[in-house]
Enzyme design. Structure first.
Site, mmCIF file in Angstrom:
data_model
loop_
_atom_site.group_PDB
_atom_site.id
_atom_site.type_symbol
_atom_site.label_atom_id
_atom_site.label_comp_id
_atom_site.label_asym_id
_atom_site.label_seq_id
_atom_site.Cartn_x
_atom_site.Cartn_y
_atom_site.Cartn_z
ATOM 1 N N ALA A 45 -4.872 -2.644 -11.479
ATOM 2 C CA ALA A 45 -5.666 -3.122 -10.520
ATOM 3 C C ALA A 45 -5.063 -3.053 -8.974
ATOM 4 O O ALA A 45 -5.372 -2.882 -8.165
ATOM 5 C CB ALA A 45 -6.673 -3.809 -10.542
ATOM 6 N N GLU A 46 -4.069 -4.285 -8.923
ATOM 7 C CA GLU A 46 -3.616 -4.678 -8.028
ATOM 8 C C GLU A 46 -1.428 -5.140 -7.899
ATOM 9 O O GLU A 46 -1.781 -5.938 -9.172
ATOM 10 C CB GLU A 46 -4.260 -6.163 -7.498
ATOM 11 N N THR A 47 -1.291 -5.101 -7.068
ATOM 12 C CA THR A 47 0.169 -5.729 -7.545
ATOM 13 C C THR A 47 0.193 -6.175 -5.455
ATOM 14 O O THR A 47 0.034 -5.980 -4.380
ATOM 15 C CB THR A 47 1.580 -4.379 -7.171
#
Length: 261
Positions: A45-47
């Site tokens: 979902a996020e880096t």
């Protein structure tokens, strides 16, 4: 180029729950296209990408498809990387971000993040939103970032199987769905953001910047124990402090290594 990479499960105290995030400390930010390619390759979902700035860090967040202005779980994960791996023993870190200065402090059972409030206002139900979610809506609120659909029954919220293509077509980046809490929780929520490349986010810190002030008005209190009822699930302790929201949670390290690009 070569950079360390960590993967952590955030807003949980056990692996394979909460929200996974990748954290990549770097000496400098490469071109945005490279950051976006790395986030797409990580396919989480996020880096989060970190660059040291004096005694602080510059922080940016990317989904597999876009850069976003605020992300809670990847900030929590970034703080854990700084305090447990990059500078062990440190008990506070300040991140410079697109949403301003974000301070994270060590807590007894995890970390406490200081985030900006995202107020909302009630609006008429957007055409097609109830149909897209597959449930009747008690109310709808909006801010520049998301719609928030309020349900009366937490059991209905937990069973939702929305039409993600329809949700992607609305004029906000995502849809938060919330309902009164069940069990030990003050409120429950879910978050759908297919327009950002995230069909359902497992646990969303930034969503609680909108949820906390809404439920403060509903419940007449400023501290909450919340649960995001995605299949992975995760707990968020929220405290409304003026124009800020404190979000508290734990992190678990899952993977550590290096990436070449």
């Amino acid at each position: 180029m070569r950079a360390p990479i960590f993967q952590l499960d955030a807003f949980t105290d056990r692996r394979f729950a909460g929200n996974p995030a990748a954290v990549m400390p770097m000496e400098r930010f490469p071109e945005d296209a490279v950051l976006q390619a790395l986030a797409a390759e990580n396919n989480l979902a996020e880096t989060a990408f970190l660059v040291r700035q004096g005694g602080d860090y510059r922080l940016r967040w990317f989904t597999p498809t876009v850069e976003v202005p605020l992300c809670g779980h990847a900030t929590l994960a970034s703080a854990a990387v700084v305090m447990e791996r990059l500078e062990p023993g440190r008990d506070q870190v300040v991140f410079h971000s697109a949403s301003g200065l974000l301070t994270v402090k060590r807590a007894a059972a995890g970390y406490v993040m200081d985030f900006p409030v995202r107020p909302s206002k009630p609006v008429a139900e957007p055409e097609g939103l109830a149909a897209a979610l597959g449930a009747p809506l008690a109310a709808v609120h909006v801010n520049p970032f998301n719609y928030m659909a309020v349900l009366a029954d937490p059991a209905v919220l937990r069973r939702l199987s929305p039409d993600l293509a329809a949700i992607a077509g609305f004029d906000r980046a995502g849809v938060i769905v919330t309902a009164p809490g069940d069990g030990p929780y003050d409120f429950v929520s879910r978050y759908f953001a297919p327009a950002k490349g995230i069909p359902e986010d497992p646990v969303t810190g930034s969503a609680h910047c909108m949820l906390a002030p809404y439920w403060a008005g509903r419940l007449g209190k400023t501290a909450f124990r919340a649960f995001q009822a995605s299949p992975r699930g995760g707990e968020v302790v929220c405290r409304l402090v003026g124009e800020r929201v404190e979000l508290e949670g734990a992190c678990v390290f899952y993977l550590e290594g290096h990436a070449e690009f």
